[in-house]
Structure formats: C-alpha cells, structure tokens
Design a protein around this motif. Structure first.
Motif, PDB file in Angstrom:
ATOM      1  N   ASP A   1      11.831  -5.376   5.638  1.00 40.84           N
ATOM      2  CA  ASP A   1      11.415  -5.829   4.339  1.00 40.84           C
ATOM      3  C   ASP A   1      10.587  -4.891   3.702  1.00 40.84           C
ATOM      4  N   PRO A   2       9.004  -4.648   4.335  1.00 41.91           N
ATOM      5  CA  PRO A   2       8.286  -3.848   3.694  1.00 41.91           C
ATOM      6  C   PRO A   2       8.515  -2.328   3.750  1.00 41.91           C
ATOM      7  N   VAL A   3       9.425  -2.171   4.695  1.00 45.21           N
ATOM      8  CA  VAL A   3       9.650  -0.562   4.816  1.00 45.21           C
ATOM      9  C   VAL A   3      10.722  -0.206   3.598  1.00 45.21           C
ATOM     10  N   LEU A   4      11.976  -1.055   3.572  1.00 47.22           N
ATOM     11  CA  LEU A   4      12.605  -0.740   2.448  1.00 47.22           C
ATOM     12  C   LEU A   4      11.803  -0.736   1.462  1.00 47.22           C
ATOM     13  N   ARG A   5      11.112  -1.560   0.988  1.00 51.65           N
ATOM     14  CA  ARG A   5      10.702  -1.640  -0.472  1.00 51.65           C
ATOM     15  C   ARG A   5       9.606  -0.621  -0.802  1.00 51.65           C
ATOM     16  N   TYR A   6       8.803  -0.182   0.005  1.00 52.81           N
ATOM     17  CA  TYR A   6       7.644   0.468  -0.293  1.00 52.81           C
ATOM     18  C   TYR A   6       7.275   2.042   0.483  1.00 52.81           C
TER      19      TYR A   6
ATOM     20  N   THR B   1      14.683   0.835   9.291  1.00 54.86           N
ATOM     21  CA  THR B   1      15.668   0.826   7.979  1.00 54.86           C
ATOM     22  C   THR B   1      16.939   0.653   8.871  1.00 54.86           C
ATOM     23  N   LEU B   2      17.561   1.597   9.180  1.00 60.78           N
ATOM     24  CA  LEU B   2      19.164   1.649   9.639  1.00 60.78           C
ATOM     25  C   LEU B   2      19.053   0.667  11.145  1.00 60.78           C
TER      26      LEU B   2
ATOM     27  N   TRP C   1       0.839  -1.379   0.106  1.00 60.01           N
ATOM     28  CA  TRP C   1      -0.010   0.167  -0.141  1.00 60.01           C
ATOM     29  C   TRP C   1       0.878   1.311   0.193  1.00 60.01           C
ATOM     30  N   GLY C   2       2.216   1.173   0.408  1.00 59.58           N
ATOM     31  CA  GLY C   2       2.895   2.233   0.252  1.00 59.58           C
ATOM     32  C   GLY C   2       3.349   3.014  -1.037  1.00 59.58           C
ATOM     33  N   LEU C   3       2.972   2.269  -2.055  1.00 59.00           N
ATOM     34  CA  LEU C   3       3.150   2.709  -3.301  1.00 59.00           C
ATOM     35  C   LEU C   3       2.109   3.750  -3.746  1.00 59.00           C
TER      36      LEU C   3
ATOM     37  N   ALA D   1      10.224   4.651  -4.692  1.00 58.85           N
ATOM     38  CA  ALA D   1      10.131   3.598  -3.906  1.00 58.85           C
ATOM     39  C   ALA D   1      10.903   2.809  -4.408  1.00 58.85           C
ATOM     40  N   ARG D   2      11.689   1.586  -3.839  1.00 55.04           N
ATOM     41  CA  ARG D   2      12.675   0.485  -4.270  1.00 55.04           C
ATOM     42  C   ARG D   2      11.888  -0.979  -4.110  1.00 55.04           C
ATOM     43  N   PRO D   3      11.011  -1.134  -4.779  1.00 52.31           N
ATOM     44  CA  PRO D   3      10.373  -2.707  -4.661  1.00 52.31           C
ATOM     45  C   PRO D   3      11.147  -3.644  -4.840  1.00 52.31           C
ATOM     46  N   ASP D   4      12.314  -3.750  -5.360  1.00 58.27           N
ATOM     47  CA  ASP D   4      12.986  -4.789  -5.310  1.00 58.27           C
ATOM     48  C   ASP D   4      14.043  -5.035  -4.332  1.00 58.27           C
ATOM     49  N   MET D   5      14.260  -3.756  -3.495  1.00 57.95           N
ATOM     50  CA  MET D   5      15.214  -3.937  -2.505  1.00 57.95           C
ATOM     51  C   MET D   5      15.172  -4.910  -1.470  1.00 57.95           C
ATOM     52  N   THR D   6      16.133  -5.563  -1.020  1.00 54.96           N
ATOM     53  CA  THR D   6      16.208  -6.368   0.246  1.00 54.96           C
ATOM     54  C   THR D   6      17.264  -5.901   1.112  1.00 54.96           C
TER      55      THR D   6
END
Length: 567
Positions: free
Chosen positions: A349-354, A221-222, A144-146, A360-365
């Motif tokens: 995971d969801p925060v980094l991606r969306y 994140t960090l 939903w962050g997108l 946004a970086r939806p492919d980030m891990t």
C-alpha cells in the motif's frame, strides 16, 4: 542470540577448527588493542555535524550508559532534514573497529542489533563502535515518499551520512579513526548494504548483505502485490489459510526432500524439486483438513509461479518463494483466518501510493495494480534511485572491499533467485576470478527471512568477514546450527508476530532435530558421507557445484545490468 544446544558445543568447536584450517588460524582478524576514550562523553554534544548533513544537523544527546553490559557513550543526533541516528561508543573496550547496521521494511526506526553474528567475540566483548539510522522518517505509512529529499534519504543518503557522522564522533572520542569499518544488514538492510558498496565504495571495508531487497521496485509492488491478490477471492477474503500450510509442506517434503541426496526434512537444492500442489487436492468425501481444495491448490501454484502478463505470458518477477518455504508463508501472504490482513497487503500500500511511481499515485490501491509488462515499465524511472542491482562493483573492488551475500532458501519475503541473479550478473560483468577475490554467497537450507525457519539459522558471518578484511583469509565453509532464538534483525515491521503483526496460530509442526552443518559458497553444495549423521557437521564435505536455485528469463532481467544511480 542464543548459542547452539549444549550437546553440540564441543562438536561445533572441533568442526570450526577443521573447517577453518591452518590458513585461517594464522591470518584471522587483526590483534588490535583496546583503546580507551580520550574525551568525556558529554563533550561529544559539541561535535559540529553541519559539514556532514548541512545546516540544522546536530548531536541531540550524549549520555554514558551500558549496552548488553558494556559501558558506552550513547550519542543521538539529527542530520538535516530528518535523519535520526544513534552511535554507541565503548568507553574501555573499543578495538578500533566500526560496525553500522541496517534496518528492515521501510525502516522508520533505529535498531542496533547485528544479526548473522552469533558468537562473534569482538561484537560480544564490545569491540565495535556501532551506529544505525531511521533512514530519515518514522513509521511505515510512506507519505514521506512525496518529499524529494526524504526519498533520497531512504534510497541512499541516510546510511552514507550516518557513516560519516559516526566516524567523526569516533575521531572526537578516541582521538583516532577506526582501523576497519563494516556494514551488516538484512532485508532492506541488505539493500542498504549493497547501496553502500555501489554508491560509496570507500565507506566500508567489509559489507554483509543478507536477503537483500535489492529489487525494491518490483519486490514491493508486483511480488507482494501478486501474493496478496493471488490469495484473495472476489470478496477479498483469504483463500489459503495457515492451517493448510503443514499439509502443503508435508507434501513438498515427501516429494523433494531426498532430491538433494539427504532425507533430513530440508530442501537444500530447490532447483531439483518438481512438485504440483494439485497432487494434494482432496478426493471426493475426503477430510479437507488433510488435503487442499482445488482453490487452495491453485493459490499455492500461483505463489510458486508468480505474476505473468496475461497477454504475453512473461514472468514479472526474478523469482518466487521456493519449495520448502511453505511454513514461513504464515502472516506474510497466508493469514490464520479468512478475514485477516496479511503483510503483503500492508507493505504494498505505501509503496504503490508514494514510492514506486514517478509521479506518485497517492490514490492508488492494490486493486488498481495491473500485473503486466506495462506496469514493469512504469517502475523503471525510479529503478536507479531505489534499486541496488548494479553488478559493476569495480570501484568497490579497487578500494579493497569485501562482500558477503547470504539468503535463506525458505525465505517467504524475498526470493533467493534475486540474490543468485545478482551474483551471476557480477560474474558476467567482472569475471569469475575477480568476483571470487571479493565476494561470497551463502544459501542456507530451511532458513527463513534473515533467520528463523526449520533449518539451522545460527551463524556468524562477521568473524570470517573480519578475518578476510584484516588477515586476508577468504572464507570457505561457514558453520550453521539450530537455535530457538528469534531475532528482529532485518525483519519488516508487521511481518510476523513479535514484529508488529497479529498473533499467529500454532501450526502444530514438530521442530526438526537440533543440527549443525557447514554451508559452502555458491555454487558449491554440501555432500553427506554415506552413513554419517546429518545433524553433525563432521559428516559433511564440499559437494559438486550445482544450480541450487533456478533463475529465469524475464522482461526485467536487464535491471541487473550496470546503470548510473539517480540522485
């Protein structure tokens, strides 16, 4: 919530009277009569919410039922586009007060449980209209962050519109508005509480913010990213496991318990603790069940210190978990087995991606996350949207609002240094006298995230908040006591057993003796009279001011300076 142990009840009552003093007794919460409903519950289905949430906003159901034995009209509804909310309106016991509660983690569900309210008579007697929201989405996945609107709903819009909808329903049901309005949240609910004070200073008269995830960007994140990575070997397996946490905690207690002046199994002034996990490293031939391997000790050291830019050495968080919190690491960033996923990985995971970055970086891990000042800079664009670290609460002060902050010193999820940093920033911005007129901060020894832990976590902040707002009696010491009750108040989904996480092994650590003790507003400490029983509140007096929790210089310190919130 469970009340204090029976043997403590008369002691607590006497201590409460002594701590409150005559001023509180004379100027407590207002004596407001109960107002019965003046409309049928079913009539609330016709209340028009489009002026609040826009086209498509509606009441979806209005049903008579009971909540904790109190007869209520339960109303559910939707505020466009996807904000779901629920309001409970007592049919016969309403004392003209409104209470809205926040949610933890990334929300995604509705919970109407008020924490830090143990024994609050008005709450237990059904004196509040209560409301909560799912913040505009379901679940923890984060896609939903997108969506621009759903990001705004989570950041600030959902709680504000829910307040407006609940107040409209209150007016329709009783024929009058609430006399006093309150917000109570912990974890992300604490962030939501601060967002209300910062963005909508007229929504609530009194706001209680526990362990606030106010630094949302860095926190998810960090901070948690580091905790997950620091405890993983090159194959992604957990290094430090739960069975070693008692070993580490015993070492910390042995080194630092008495530094606060009382040997009671709790560390009340972590700033005084100097402990190196390497001191627990196994000697050659030792039983490794009773000591730490060099790799395990290195992980613990990384946890306490936090991420640093490898090029500059700069710290990348405002603070880290404190000494004395070790037993609460279980399930958060320390797993029971080497191949079990921890909460830190799930929240990052969801925060980094969306959510964290724009775009946004939806492919980030997690493997892609770099612990550098450049990453901290990349988090700044959405700081004005998600973070609640603005210390300029001038408008809230002018509206007459009151704010209570609280944080467990053994919190593994959110570093208490964040909350202390906000308090200090408020003092710098507004002045000590102004802050003393509207805000209190309580730091609770041995208490985990929004409750729990080995320390006395049973407390009621709602009653003193009402006394402050309605009677002008500013709170001083608050009484805490032991409880065996666990609460989901503010707890992030998947953070621990009982909250969606995997079952947890029994660490085999004996509970501390039942205790009751007062906590004074920061920076005051609690001092024990020589020879007094530390488990009884009468032996405690207000001690000298102290640092209690260290704050530090870091490249993100300016995140706690005034900013214009993003829409």
């Amino acid at each position: 919530m469970k009340t204090a142990p029976a043997f403590l009840v008369p002691v607590l009552l006497a201590a409460l009277s002594a701590l409150a003093g005559p001023a509180v007794a004379q100027t407590g919460a207002a004596d407001l009569p109960a107002i019965p409903a003046r409309a049928a519950c079913a009539d609330l289905a016709g209340v028009d919410l489009t002026g609040i949430g826009g086209a498509g906003s509606e009441v979806t159901q209005a049903t008579e039922t009971t909540s904790d034995g109190i007869a209520v009209c339960s109303v559910t509804g939707r505020l466009a586009p996807r904000i779901n909310f629920q309001v409970l309106l007592p049919t016969r016991t309403w004392t003209q007060r409104y209470l809205q509660v926040g949610c933890g983690g990334l929300c995604g569900n509705i919970t109407l449980r008020s924490g830090a309210s143990a024994g609050c008579r008005v709450l237990n007697d059904g004196g509040f209209v209560m409301a909560a929201t799912d913040m505009g989405h379901s679940g923890q996945s984060g896609e939903w962050g997108l969506d621009d609107r759903q990001r705004a709903d989570f950041a600030y819009r959902a709680q504000h519109l829910t307040a407006e909808a609940a107040k409209a329903l209150t007016q329709a049901f009783y024929g009058q508005p609430a006399r006093f309005s309150y917000f109570n949240g912990c974890s992300d609910g604490g962030r939501e509480a601060l967002v209300e004070a910062m963005r909508y200073p007229d929504d609530f008269d009194g706001i209680i913010a526990g362990a606030p995830a106010m630094l949302f960007q860095v926190q998810n994140t960090l901070f948690h990213g580091w905790m997950a990575r620091a405890n993983s070997d090159k194959d992604g397996r957990t290094i430090l496991t739960s069975d070693k946490l008692p070993v580490l905690h015993r070492g910390v207690i042995a080194a630092c318990d008495a530094t606060d002046g009382v040997a009671d199994g709790l560390i009340a002034q972590p700033a005084l603790c100097s402990f190196d996990p390497a001191s627990l490293t196994c000697a050659e031939g030792a039983d490794t069940a009773q000591c730490l391997t060099p790799a395990e000790a290195a992980v613990a050291r990384k946890f306490y210190d936090g991420p640093r830019d490898p090029a500059t050495g700069a710290a990348l968080t405002a603070g880290q978990p404190l000494h004395g919190s070790e037993l609460n690491w279980q399930g958060v960033y320390v797993a029971d087995s080497h191949d079990q996923e921890v909460f830190s990985t799930r929240i990052v995971d969801p925060v980094l991606r969306y959510l964290a970055f724009d775009p946004a970086r939806p492919d980030m891990t997690l493997a892609d996350l770099e612990f550098t000042e450049a990453t901290l800079e990349a988090l700044r664009p959405r700081h004005p949207l998600f973070d609640a670290t603005n210390p300029d609460l001038s408008a809230f002060v002018q509206s007459g609002g009151k704010l209570i902050l609280w944080h467990g010193l053994a919190d593994p999820h959110i570093a208490p240094a964040n909350t202390v940093a906000l308090h200090k920033a408020m003092v710098d911005r507004l002045g000590a006298d102004t802050v003393a007129g509207f805000q209190r901060l309580y730091l609770l020894p041995g208490v985990s995230h929004c409750g729990g832990g080995q320390g006395p976590s049973n407390l009621d902040l709602l009653t003193p908040m009402m006394a402050w707002v309605e009677g002008g009696a500013a709170p001083d010491a608050v009484l805490t006591s032991s409880t065996a009750e666990t609460s989901d108040f503010g707890q992030p989904e998947g953070g621990a057993e009982g909250h969606g996480g995997p079952p947890q092994m029994d660490l085999g650590v004996a509970s501390l003796p039942d205790m009751a003790r007062p906590v004074w507003p920061y920076p005051a400490t609690a001092a024990l009279t020589p020879g007094a029983d530390p488990t009884r509140p009468q032996g405690w007096t207000r001690g000298p001011d102290a640092e209690i929790v260290q704050t530090r210089d870091w490249p993100g310190a300016d995140l706690f300076t005034p900013f214009t919130p993003a829409e």
